[in-house]
Enzyme design. Structure first.
Site, mmCIF file in Angstrom:
data_model
loop_
_atom_site.group_PDB
_atom_site.id
_atom_site.type_symbol
_atom_site.label_atom_id
_atom_site.label_comp_id
_atom_site.label_asym_id
_atom_site.label_seq_id
_atom_site.Cartn_x
_atom_site.Cartn_y
_atom_site.Cartn_z
ATOM 1 C CG ASN A 1 -2.246 -0.722 0.919
ATOM 2 O OD1 ASN A 1 -2.267 -1.660 0.135
ATOM 3 N ND2 ASN A 1 -3.324 -0.310 1.551
ATOM 4 C CB ILE B 1 -13.192 -6.050 -0.451
ATOM 5 C CG1 ILE B 1 -12.473 -5.318 -1.597
ATOM 6 C CG2 ILE B 1 -13.317 -5.160 0.783
ATOM 7 C CD1 ILE B 1 -13.280 -4.156 -2.197
ATOM 8 C CB CYS C 1 -8.220 -2.198 7.168
ATOM 9 S SG CYS C 1 -9.780 -1.296 7.012
ATOM 10 C CB SER C 2 -6.751 0.138 3.048
ATOM 11 O OG SER C 2 -5.974 -1.035 2.884
ATOM 12 C CD1 TRP D 1 -14.189 0.976 3.521
ATOM 13 C CD2 TRP D 1 -14.288 3.220 3.471
ATOM 14 N NE1 TRP D 1 -13.698 1.387 2.309
ATOM 15 C CE2 TRP D 1 -13.755 2.755 2.242
ATOM 16 C CE3 TRP D 1 -14.468 4.596 3.655
ATOM 17 C CZ2 TRP D 1 -13.381 3.630 1.208
ATOM 18 C CZ3 TRP D 1 -14.094 5.455 2.625
ATOM 19 C CH2 TRP D 1 -13.552 4.979 1.428
ATOM 20 C CG ASP D 2 -14.506 -2.572 3.519
ATOM 21 O OD1 ASP D 2 -15.740 -2.561 3.514
ATOM 22 O OD2 ASP D 2 -13.817 -2.103 2.597
ATOM 23 C CE LYS E 1 -16.250 2.230 -0.816
ATOM 24 N NZ LYS E 1 -15.551 2.802 -1.967
ATOM 25 N NE ARG F 1 -16.390 -2.705 0.530
ATOM 26 C CZ ARG F 1 -15.739 -1.852 -0.242
ATOM 27 N NH1 ARG F 1 -16.121 -1.685 -1.516
ATOM 28 N NH2 ARG F 1 -14.702 -1.173 0.214
#
Length: 609
Positions: free
Chosen positions: A294, A320, A381-382, A385-386, A423, A427
């Site tokens: 990343n 994801i 995470c990145s 939001w997941d 999201k 998603r």
């Protein structure tokens, strides 16, 4: 892990694939559906019939069934023309992921010309149609128009739904009240309205909890160094040791290893809020190799040399895209047929339970760090939001018994998932025809699966039952309610979602008994640590394989059913006793002094089941 052989029934019942929450048609319905038996199809207020057609439904379990399909602006509904107008299935159009034409003008095989429909809830539907009279073209165009309304400039059904419930689910979550329940604000943490107009961070809620010592200007400088401006903010505080769970996105370190003194100082301020000198623990949900990769796109992680008072751990939870492919493999092995001979190896090859294990293991580590008083925890995470939402919400569920009640769980979902910008639109793809969109991923389903795994290991700890979790997942896709629509709070405010749509919690909270676990025992401050080893995890058969009539549905659980019967019997006896006492007291004027008075009789007949 569970073997399917134990679940196979002796003979397959008639194919019946209605959704778990829409029961077969009766004269009345508990979920607000207009079910007049004189009507051809049940309808919700605001639902209109668009068309109906005679079709052959290619049932994967019982072969071709002649039926009539009804399409409304909300559902696809099939009645058999062979057996007393039996309901075959009732599918909300929001569940449809893809519609394909099957066969061409030259197709000659029996039932080879029609439509193939892929659903988001682990099943496919196939219809054969007559080749003459454009019947397939008409059905394809109508289904495409109403299953994917956003592609045709039409509103999602939630904005047309006129259902009324006796409770307003939008009132369930009030952030100020929830933070107050946690004892906030206090001398170390304050509520800030810096994001009131979503100017600091478009995908965060309007109200945030931050360290008392950090000014709003500090927050702006930190936002510049965090992906999508998602700064570290408080999710939960321990009532006794004051350790906190904080969530954010990755720092913008990049290939050159950039540093930001404001961000470093801010994390130190968070560490010092509970006056402990221990290091701040940072859990990066990603595999370390991904976190390093990343950096090439401007992201990265907190290095030891920049963040001296922090300790970083990677949790190895995949992204994801990996989760999406894993669920596809699960669908391949459970629908339409479950191959028993290689069941365990097939399940293992999906890696689904392995991913569940890693998410649960990460959440256990977060919960343990905070509960033990060892240190406060920052999770990212990145973009935050997941995987971040999975970890914070599961850790909070383990730590705080309030979230294990029906309304507490609704608040947890509203807070950690909906308000903090998971999201959902991207998603799930609500009303969107682009089934191959790389943004689609079953992150929220995975979270609910983890909750189900916990409820299996702690059967008395949760007020809600399995039906509650399945109902939430069904309406994650259905587009009947506004709860899961759009990607973030700012987008929902623009669209006035709370004014223009009904909340899923209105449906659930107006009929709570249906969703209650009869074994629930309320406990305060009990921390739950589920066992996350593969030996203790199992595939959620009642969700993933529920469409297969050859799999014996394990609901209702026999013990649970008997327990409910005994509770009903007890209530009936108490009611009859009260009636007898009333009748007795009117006959005997000296009831208050008599040894057989109702007040003295009552303790002898109270029984604990």
């Amino acid at each position: 892990m569970v073997g399917v052989s134990s679940m196979a029934s002796a003979s397959a019942p008639k194919c019946n694939s209605h959704t778990s929450e829409n029961e077969p048609v009766k004269s009345t319905s508990q979920d607000g559906v207009n079910c007049d038996l004189n009507e051809t199809v049940p309808r919700l207020p605001g639902e209109t019939l668009i068309t109906d057609k005679e079709v052959i439904y290619i049932c994967p379990f019982n072969g071709p069934i002649k039926g009539r399909v009804y399409i409304t602006n909300y559902r696809l509904y099939l009645r058999s023309l062979e057996t007393d107008s039996t309901l075959i299935f009732d599918v909300p159009l929001g569940v449809i992921s893809r519609i394909e034409k099957m066969g061409g003008a030259t197709s000659r095989g029996e039932n080879s010309y029609g439509l193939d429909i892929t659903c988001k809830d682990m099943r496919n539907l196939r219809f054969a149609l007559k080749q003459e009279g454009h019947s397939r073209r008409d059905m394809f165009e109508i289904l495409t128009r109403y299953a994917f309304p956003l592609a045709h400039s039409l509103p999602l059904f939630a904005f047309l739904n006129e259902e009324k419930f006796n409770v307003d689910g939008w009132m369930v979550y009030n952030p100020v009240e929830e933070y107050r329940r946690q004892g906030l604000p206090n001398h170390q943490w304050r509520i800030t309205f810096i994001n009131k107009c979503y100017e600091l961070c478009e995908t965060y809620p309007a109200l945030l909890v931050v360290p008392y010592r950090a000014s709003d200007d500090d927050l702006r400088r930190v936002a510049a160094f965090r992906s999508r401006n998602r700064i570290p903010v408080l999710s939960w505080i321990h009532p006794e040791n004051k350790m906190v769970i904080v969530r954010c996105s990755q720092p913008l370190v990049g290939m050159s290893g950039k540093r930001n003194k404001d961000d470093e100082k801010y994390l130190d301020v968070i560490r010092e809020t509970n006056r402990q000198l221990s290091k701040l623990t940072i859990y990066d949900a990603r595999p370390s190799v991904n976190a390093v990769a990343n950096k090439a796109t401007g992201g990265g992680y907190e290095s030891d040399d920049a963040y001296h008072n922090a300790e970083l751990f990677f949790l190895d939870i995949h992204n994801i895209h990996v989760m999406r492919e894993s669920l596809k493999k699960v669908k391949d092995i459970v629908y339409p047929n479950v191959e028993e001979s290689h069941w365990l190896s097939s399940l293992e090859s999906t890696h689904w339970l392995e991913h569940i294990k890693l998410v649960l293991t990460g959440a256990i580590q977060v919960a343990d760090k905070v509960s033990s008083g060892k240190s406060s925890v920052l999770v990212h995470c990145s973009d935050g939001w997941d995987r971040t939402a999975q970890l914070t919400s599961l850790a909070m569920l383990m730590l705080d018994s309030f979230y294990r009640s029906i309304e507490g769980f609704e608040i947890l979902v509203q807070k950690e998932w909906i308000s903090f910008g998971h999201k959902f639109a991207s998603r799930i793809g609500h009303g969107d025809k682009n089934h191959a969109d790389a943004d689609r991923s079953p992150i929220f389903l995975q979270f609910v699966d983890c909750v189900w795994q916990m409820s299996k290991q702690f059967p008395t700890a949760f007020e809600f039952n399995e039906r509650f979790l399945i109902t939430i997942l069904d309406h994650l896709y259905s587009c009947r309610f506004g709860t899961f629509l759009l990607n973030c709070e700012s987008a929902r405010e623009k669209q006035k979602v709370t004014e223009r749509t009904v909340s899923l919690w209105s449906l659930i909270n107006s009929n709570k008994e249906k969703f209650k676990n009869p074994f629930y025992t309320k406990e305060i401050n009990r921390v739950l640590y589920p066992v996350a080893s593969m030996r203790h995890l199992e595939l959620w058969v009642n969700y993933y394989i529920r469409w297969n009539p050859r799999i014996k549905q394990q609901q209702p659980n026999a013990v649970e059913q008997r327990y409910m019967e005994l509770l009903a019997l007890r209530d009936d006896y108490i009611k009859r006793l009260e009636e007898l006492q009333l009748a007795n007291s009117s006959k005997v004027s000296s009831a208050s002094t008599s040894p057989s008075s109702p007040s003295q009789m009552m303790p002898h007949v109270q029984t604990h089941f």
